[in-house]
Design a protein around this motif. Structure first.
Motif, PDB file in Angstrom:
ATOM      1  N   ALA A  38       0.805  -1.222   0.000  1.00 24.46           N
ATOM      2  CA  ALA A  38       0.000   0.000   0.000  1.00 24.46           C
ATOM      3  C   ALA A  38       0.839   1.274   0.000  1.00 24.46           C
ATOM      4  O   ALA A  38       0.308   2.364   0.220  1.00 24.46           O
ATOM      5  CB  ALA A  38      -0.930  -0.002   1.214  1.00 24.46           C
ATOM      6  N   SER A  39       2.143   1.148  -0.276  1.00 27.78           N
ATOM      7  CA  SER A  39       3.018   2.318  -0.176  1.00 27.78           C
ATOM      8  C   SER A  39       2.824   3.317  -1.309  1.00 27.78           C
ATOM      9  O   SER A  39       3.154   4.495  -1.165  1.00 27.78           O
ATOM     10  CB  SER A  39       4.489   1.885  -0.125  1.00 27.78           C
ATOM     11  OG  SER A  39       4.766   1.171   1.056  1.00 27.78           O
ATOM     12  N   GLY A  40       2.334   2.875  -2.462  1.00 25.18           N
ATOM     13  CA  GLY A  40       2.117   3.801  -3.579  1.00 25.18           C
ATOM     14  C   GLY A  40       3.399   4.415  -4.101  1.00 25.18           C
ATOM     15  O   GLY A  40       3.451   5.626  -4.375  1.00 25.18           O
ATOM     16  N   LEU A  41       4.426   3.592  -4.275  1.00 19.70           N
ATOM     17  CA  LEU A  41       5.722   4.112  -4.695  1.00 19.70           C
ATOM     18  C   LEU A  41       5.673   4.836  -6.037  1.00 19.70           C
ATOM     19  O   LEU A  41       6.519   5.681  -6.321  1.00 19.70           O
ATOM     20  CB  LEU A  41       6.748   2.977  -4.775  1.00 19.70           C
ATOM     21  CG  LEU A  41       7.393   2.533  -3.474  1.00 19.70           C
ATOM     22  CD1 LEU A  41       8.338   1.380  -3.747  1.00 19.70           C
ATOM     23  CD2 LEU A  41       8.135   3.674  -2.806  1.00 19.70           C
ATOM     24  N   TRP A  42       4.698   4.499  -6.878  1.00 23.35           N
ATOM     25  CA  TRP A  42       4.611   5.164  -8.175  1.00 23.35           C
ATOM     26  C   TRP A  42       4.474   6.676  -8.040  1.00 23.35           C
ATOM     27  O   TRP A  42       4.840   7.431  -8.934  1.00 23.35           O
ATOM     28  CB  TRP A  42       3.431   4.605  -8.982  1.00 23.35           C
ATOM     29  CG  TRP A  42       2.088   4.839  -8.344  1.00 23.35           C
ATOM     30  CD1 TRP A  42       1.419   3.985  -7.522  1.00 23.35           C
ATOM     31  CD2 TRP A  42       1.265   5.995  -8.482  1.00 23.35           C
ATOM     32  NE1 TRP A  42       0.221   4.538  -7.118  1.00 23.35           N
ATOM     33  CE2 TRP A  42       0.102   5.776  -7.703  1.00 23.35           C
ATOM     34  CE3 TRP A  42       1.378   7.197  -9.176  1.00 23.35           C
ATOM     35  CZ2 TRP A  42      -0.927   6.713  -7.600  1.00 23.35           C
ATOM     36  CZ3 TRP A  42       0.354   8.123  -9.081  1.00 23.35           C
ATOM     37  CH2 TRP A  42      -0.788   7.884  -8.311  1.00 23.35           C
TER      38      TRP A  42
END
Length: 221
Positions: A38-42
């Motif tokens: 769930a980190s949303g690195l994008w």
């Protein structure tokens, strides 16, 4: 992948908010901000075609095996100057500092990695200098030990790295390499000195434990 029209978040703010702090598998002495599903690195990395992949967000086996080795054998770096090449999260640099290195410098080309190293060093109570640059075409750094964790994942990069390591060795720098035997590791030019079971988030391992090695650059390559 290119995503236009969206401002980049501040790396340190993003990492603090989205990458939780947790102990490194097999290395509980060290805590890192580590990416999860769930980190949303994008939103932070890989948004433009020339952005480096977010390797820094995960503890790869090559760095993990070096960190484990240094913490188990602090005499390897105690009182010595250490440079961590391709430092990523700063795992190896942090381990070197904890093992008593006199001075530690972490080098990476990714500005997001540099932000992560600063945060991770603070979490672990150590001081690490950082350099945001590609130094492998430059002269050898002024150091006693050069640490190289998991930089042999690409054939073109592997050729550049081994040439740089040879120049460092010729300048009197001790070279230590950590790697889980990736395909582009130049095995004939290395001498294995230790093996540790560590988790690997690179390649196809997906966090599974692998047997990774610690290698010295041979003197007759």
């Amino acid at each position: 992948m290119k995503r236009s029209g969206m401002p980049r978040p501040d790396p340190a703010v993003f990492i603090k908010a989205n990458l939780p702090i947790s102990p490194v598998p097999s290395i509980p002495e060290i805590l890192l901000h580590t990416a999860g599903p769930a980190s949303g690195l994008w939103r932070l990395a890989g948004r433009e075609e020339n952005d480096p992949p977010p390797y820094w967000a995960y503890p790869w086996a090559g760095g993990a095996v070096l960190a484990r080795h240094l913490l188990d054998r602090p005499g390897t770096v105690s009182g010595r100057r250490v440079v961590d090449l391709g430092a990523g999260s700063g795992l190896v640099a942090i381990a070197a500092a904890k093992a008593g290195a006199r001075a530690v410098t972490a080098v990476d080309i990714d500005a997001n990695a540099i932000a992560a190293i600063g945060l991770n060093a603070a979490i672990n109570g150590v001081t690490i200098a950082v350099i945001a640059a590609d130094i492998i075409e430059a002269s050898p750094p002024e150091t006693d030990v050069l640490m190289v964790g998991d930089l042999f994942y690409d054939p073109a990069l592997a050729v550049r790295v081994i040439a740089f390591l040879r120049r460092c060795q010729a300048a009197g720098v001790e070279v230590l390499i950590g790697d889980p035997m990736r395909v582009d590791l130049p095995q004939t030019e290395l001498r294995r000195i230790a093996t540790h079971a560590v988790a690997d988030f690179g390649g196809r391992a997906g966090g599974r434990a692998v047997q990774a090695g610690v290698f010295l650059l041979s003197s007759d390559g």
